[in-house]
Design a protein around this motif. Structure first.
Motif, PDB file in Angstrom:
ATOM      1  N   LYS A 172       0.627  -1.112  -0.004  1.00 38.76           N
ATOM      2  CA  LYS A 172       0.176   0.048   0.077  1.00 38.76           C
ATOM      3  C   LYS A 172       0.769   1.218  -0.092  1.00 38.76           C
ATOM      4  O   LYS A 172       0.655   2.196  -0.775  1.00 38.76           O
ATOM      5  CB  LYS A 172      -0.843   0.117   1.226  1.00 38.76           C
ATOM      6  N   GLU A 173       1.938   1.170   0.832  1.00 38.41           N
ATOM      7  CA  GLU A 173       2.972   2.524   0.976  1.00 38.41           C
ATOM      8  C   GLU A 173       3.709   2.683  -0.547  1.00 38.41           C
ATOM      9  O   GLU A 173       3.555   3.706  -0.822  1.00 38.41           O
ATOM     10  CB  GLU A 173       3.927   2.251   2.105  1.00 38.41           C
ATOM     11  N   SER A 174       4.035   1.474  -1.130  1.00 39.24           N
ATOM     12  CA  SER A 174       4.551   1.732  -2.299  1.00 39.24           C
ATOM     13  C   SER A 174       3.605   2.136  -3.354  1.00 39.24           C
ATOM     14  O   SER A 174       3.982   2.942  -4.265  1.00 39.24           O
ATOM     15  CB  SER A 174       5.051   0.452  -2.989  1.00 39.24           C
ATOM     16  N   THR A 175       2.538   1.505  -3.286  1.00 35.78           N
ATOM     17  CA  THR A 175       1.311   2.059  -4.353  1.00 35.78           C
ATOM     18  C   THR A 175       0.858   3.373  -4.239  1.00 35.78           C
ATOM     19  O   THR A 175       0.945   4.339  -5.036  1.00 35.78           O
ATOM     20  CB  THR A 175       0.007   1.226  -4.206  1.00 35.78           C
ATOM     21  N   ASP A 176       0.766   4.072  -2.906  1.00 42.15           N
ATOM     22  CA  ASP A 176       0.613   5.478  -2.519  1.00 42.15           C
ATOM     23  C   ASP A 176       1.724   6.343  -3.145  1.00 42.15           C
ATOM     24  O   ASP A 176       1.516   7.464  -3.631  1.00 42.15           O
ATOM     25  CB  ASP A 176       0.303   5.579  -1.112  1.00 42.15           C
ATOM     26  N   LYS A 177       3.189   5.876  -2.996  1.00 40.15           N
ATOM     27  CA  LYS A 177       4.094   6.503  -3.363  1.00 40.15           C
ATOM     28  C   LYS A 177       4.042   6.717  -5.055  1.00 40.15           C
ATOM     29  O   LYS A 177       4.304   7.795  -5.400  1.00 40.15           O
ATOM     30  CB  LYS A 177       5.473   5.742  -2.806  1.00 40.15           C
ATOM     31  N   GLU A 178       3.854   5.576  -5.488  1.00 38.00           N
ATOM     32  CA  GLU A 178       4.014   5.630  -7.216  1.00 38.00           C
ATOM     33  C   GLU A 178       2.890   6.298  -7.455  1.00 38.00           C
ATOM     34  O   GLU A 178       2.895   7.326  -8.700  1.00 38.00           O
ATOM     35  CB  GLU A 178       3.615   4.149  -7.658  1.00 38.00           C
ATOM     36  N   PHE A 179       1.561   6.271  -7.033  1.00 31.39           N
ATOM     37  CA  PHE A 179       0.473   7.154  -7.280  1.00 31.39           C
ATOM     38  C   PHE A 179       0.813   8.573  -7.001  1.00 31.39           C
ATOM     39  O   PHE A 179       0.381   9.510  -8.035  1.00 31.39           O
ATOM     40  CB  PHE A 179      -0.812   6.876  -6.551  1.00 31.39           C
ATOM     41  N   ALA A 180       1.517   9.048  -6.111  1.00 33.41           N
ATOM     42  CA  ALA A 180       1.872  10.570  -5.642  1.00 33.41           C
ATOM     43  C   ALA A 180       2.986  10.945  -6.799  1.00 33.41           C
ATOM     44  O   ALA A 180       2.901  12.107  -7.362  1.00 33.41           O
ATOM     45  CB  ALA A 180       2.571  10.596  -4.245  1.00 33.41           C
ATOM     46  N   GLU A 181       3.980   9.895  -7.231  1.00 35.57           N
ATOM     47  CA  GLU A 181       4.802  10.524  -8.286  1.00 35.57           C
ATOM     48  C   GLU A 181       4.067  10.749  -9.732  1.00 35.57           C
ATOM     49  O   GLU A 181       4.684  11.372 -10.234  1.00 35.57           O
ATOM     50  CB  GLU A 181       5.728   9.337  -8.269  1.00 35.57           C
ATOM     51  N   LEU A 182       3.211   9.735 -10.075  1.00 29.99           N
ATOM     52  CA  LEU A 182       2.524   9.942 -11.334  1.00 29.99           C
ATOM     53  C   LEU A 182       1.597  11.152 -11.212  1.00 29.99           C
ATOM     54  O   LEU A 182       1.531  11.745 -12.091  1.00 29.99           O
ATOM     55  CB  LEU A 182       1.448   8.512 -11.346  1.00 29.99           C
ATOM     56  N   LYS A 183       1.031  11.356  -9.910  1.00 25.77           N
ATOM     57  CA  LYS A 183       0.235  12.568  -9.917  1.00 25.77           C
ATOM     58  C   LYS A 183       0.942  13.805 -10.110  1.00 25.77           C
ATOM     59  O   LYS A 183       0.713  14.838 -10.688  1.00 25.77           O
ATOM     60  CB  LYS A 183      -0.619  12.535  -8.664  1.00 25.77           C
ATOM     61  N   GLU A 184       2.314  13.799  -9.495  1.00 23.81           N
ATOM     62  CA  GLU A 184       3.285  15.143  -9.698  1.00 23.81           C
ATOM     63  C   GLU A 184       3.605  15.277 -11.025  1.00 23.81           C
ATOM     64  O   GLU A 184       3.708  16.134 -11.729  1.00 23.81           O
ATOM     65  CB  GLU A 184       4.522  14.752  -9.052  1.00 23.81           C
ATOM     66  N   LYS A 185       3.842  13.919 -11.764  1.00 20.66           N
ATOM     67  CA  LYS A 185       4.407  13.762 -13.027  1.00 20.66           C
ATOM     68  C   LYS A 185       3.442  14.613 -14.096  1.00 20.66           C
ATOM     69  O   LYS A 185       3.376  15.276 -15.053  1.00 20.66           O
ATOM     70  CB  LYS A 185       4.858  12.909 -13.625  1.00 20.66           C
ATOM     71  N   LEU A 186       2.136  14.223 -13.711  1.00 19.37           N
ATOM     72  CA  LEU A 186       0.921  14.405 -14.653  1.00 19.37           C
ATOM     73  C   LEU A 186       0.820  15.932 -14.256  1.00 19.37           C
ATOM     74  O   LEU A 186       0.304  16.822 -15.395  1.00 19.37           O
ATOM     75  CB  LEU A 186      -0.370  13.947 -14.074  1.00 19.37           C
ATOM     76  N   ALA A 187       0.700  16.521 -13.273  1.00 19.83           N
ATOM     77  CA  ALA A 187       0.753  17.943 -13.080  1.00 19.83           C
ATOM     78  C   ALA A 187       1.756  18.762 -13.658  1.00 19.83           C
ATOM     79  O   ALA A 187       1.576  19.860 -14.194  1.00 19.83           O
ATOM     80  CB  ALA A 187       0.839  18.477 -11.503  1.00 19.83           C
ATOM     81  N   GLN A 188       3.177  18.415 -13.646  1.00 19.66           N
ATOM     82  CA  GLN A 188       4.214  19.045 -14.219  1.00 19.66           C
ATOM     83  C   GLN A 188       4.043  19.004 -16.042  1.00 19.66           C
ATOM     84  O   GLN A 188       4.214  19.815 -16.525  1.00 19.66           O
ATOM     85  CB  GLN A 188       5.430  18.395 -14.235  1.00 19.66           C
ATOM     86  N   THR A 189       3.280  17.895 -16.362  1.00 23.20           N
ATOM     87  CA  THR A 189       3.275  17.684 -17.828  1.00 23.20           C
ATOM     88  C   THR A 189       2.026  18.650 -18.175  1.00 23.20           C
ATOM     89  O   THR A 189       2.083  19.459 -19.158  1.00 23.20           O
ATOM     90  CB  THR A 189       2.758  16.348 -18.183  1.00 23.20           C
ATOM     91  N   GLU A 190       0.908  18.563 -17.405  1.00 24.07           N
ATOM     92  CA  GLU A 190      -0.102  19.750 -17.725  1.00 24.07           C
ATOM     93  C   GLU A 190       0.317  20.922 -17.750  1.00 24.07           C
ATOM     94  O   GLU A 190       0.032  21.789 -18.614  1.00 24.07           O
ATOM     95  CB  GLU A 190      -1.242  19.227 -16.862  1.00 24.07           C
ATOM     96  N   ASP A 191       1.191  21.412 -16.525  1.00 21.42           N
ATOM     97  CA  ASP A 191       1.746  22.776 -16.692  1.00 21.42           C
ATOM     98  C   ASP A 191       2.579  22.977 -17.828  1.00 21.42           C
ATOM     99  O   ASP A 191       2.671  24.294 -18.454  1.00 21.42           O
ATOM    100  CB  ASP A 191       2.561  22.891 -15.402  1.00 21.42           C
ATOM    101  N   MET A 192       3.486  21.855 -18.388  1.00 18.52           N
ATOM    102  CA  MET A 192       4.197  22.184 -19.403  1.00 18.52           C
ATOM    103  C   MET A 192       3.450  22.560 -20.783  1.00 18.52           C
ATOM    104  O   MET A 192       3.576  23.270 -21.500  1.00 18.52           O
ATOM    105  CB  MET A 192       5.250  21.030 -19.515  1.00 18.52           C
ATOM    106  N   LEU A 193       2.385  21.665 -20.902  1.00 20.92           N
ATOM    107  CA  LEU A 193       1.353  21.704 -21.899  1.00 20.92           C
ATOM    108  C   LEU A 193       0.895  23.128 -22.101  1.00 20.92           C
ATOM    109  O   LEU A 193       0.444  23.925 -23.047  1.00 20.92           O
ATOM    110  CB  LEU A 193       0.270  20.593 -22.002  1.00 20.92           C
TER     111      LEU A 193
END
Length: 232
Positions: free
Chosen positions: A53-74
């Motif tokens: 669960k901790e690993s999944t939460d960490k991966e989800f947080a990383e993906l969410k951050e990358k998505l936000a960065q990608t959206e900001d870049m776009l």
């Protein structure tokens, strides 16, 4: 003899009981061991689930951050593209206006000549002159059809308030008929491309007589009137 026999019988009776107790104890120990193993397994599974669960939460947080960065870049790329597009359109418009301004400036004498021809034509021109004038009017019409495509306009401000931004006053005539500066006559029409003035209209302007001058004129008229009455 009898006592020995009884003792032997008691031992034979106790033996099955001891075996039963031993089996019961072994069974209980086995159950306890199984329960301990299950508890250990459950604890291990719980730890593993928590880690997952901790690993999944960490991966989800990383993906969410990358998505936000990608959206900001776009969004930034889109804004930059829109700004580039606006600059390109503006630069294109500026170039077209500059080129048309140069062409129009060179053709202004010809346009003025057209106006002079039509203003000086006689009331009853001959057929030959009339044919020439019709040809000139056709050329002027075709020329203005081309100019209109590039937002070229002529303006005649006769009767308008004088505006130094688009007009050039060649003469000023004082008049008590006006309260503001009014264009009385247009010597040459003005030309513009959109809101950009290519040549201001050259005009004669009626300006109101100053109050002091009006009072002086009135006083002078009264003095003249009084002098005439005294002579009489």
């Amino acid at each position: 003899m009898t006592q020995t026999k009884n003792t032997k019988q008691e031992k034979q009776t106790q033996k099955p009981e001891n075996e039963a107790k031993e089996k019961e104890r072994s069974k209980m120990e086995s159950q306890n061991q199984n329960e301990m193993k299950q508890d250990e397994k459950g604890s291990a599974d719980a730890d593993q689930t928590t880690d997952q669960k901790e690993s999944t939460d960490k991966e989800f947080a990383e993906l969410k951050e990358k998505l936000a960065q990608t959206e900001d870049m776009l969004l930034r790329e889109r804004a930059e593209f829109q700004n580039y597009r606006k600059r390109t359109i503006k630069e294109k418009g500026d170039i077209e206006r500059f080129v048309m301004q140069k062409i129009l400036t060179e053709l202004l004498p010809a346009l003025d000549s057209f106006d002079q021809v039509f203003h000086t034509e006689g009331k009853n021109p001959s057929e030959e002159v009339q044919r020439v004038l019709e040809g000139v009017k056709l050329i002027q019409k075709q020329l203005w059809e081309a100019f209109t495509k590039f937002n070229v306009e002529e303006f005649d401000p006769t009767g308008d308030l004088f505006d130094p931004n688009g007009m050039e006053a060649l003469t000023r005539i004082e008049s008590d008929e006006v309260e503001n500066e009014i264009v009385d006559q247009v010597y040459q029409k003005g030309y513009k491309i959109g809101d950009h003035i290519v040549r201001p209209a050259r005009v004669a302007v009626k300006v109101p007589i100053k109050k002091e001058q009006t009072e002086n004129q009135q006083n002078k008229q009264e003095d003249n009137k009084n002098n005439q009455e005294e002579k009489e």
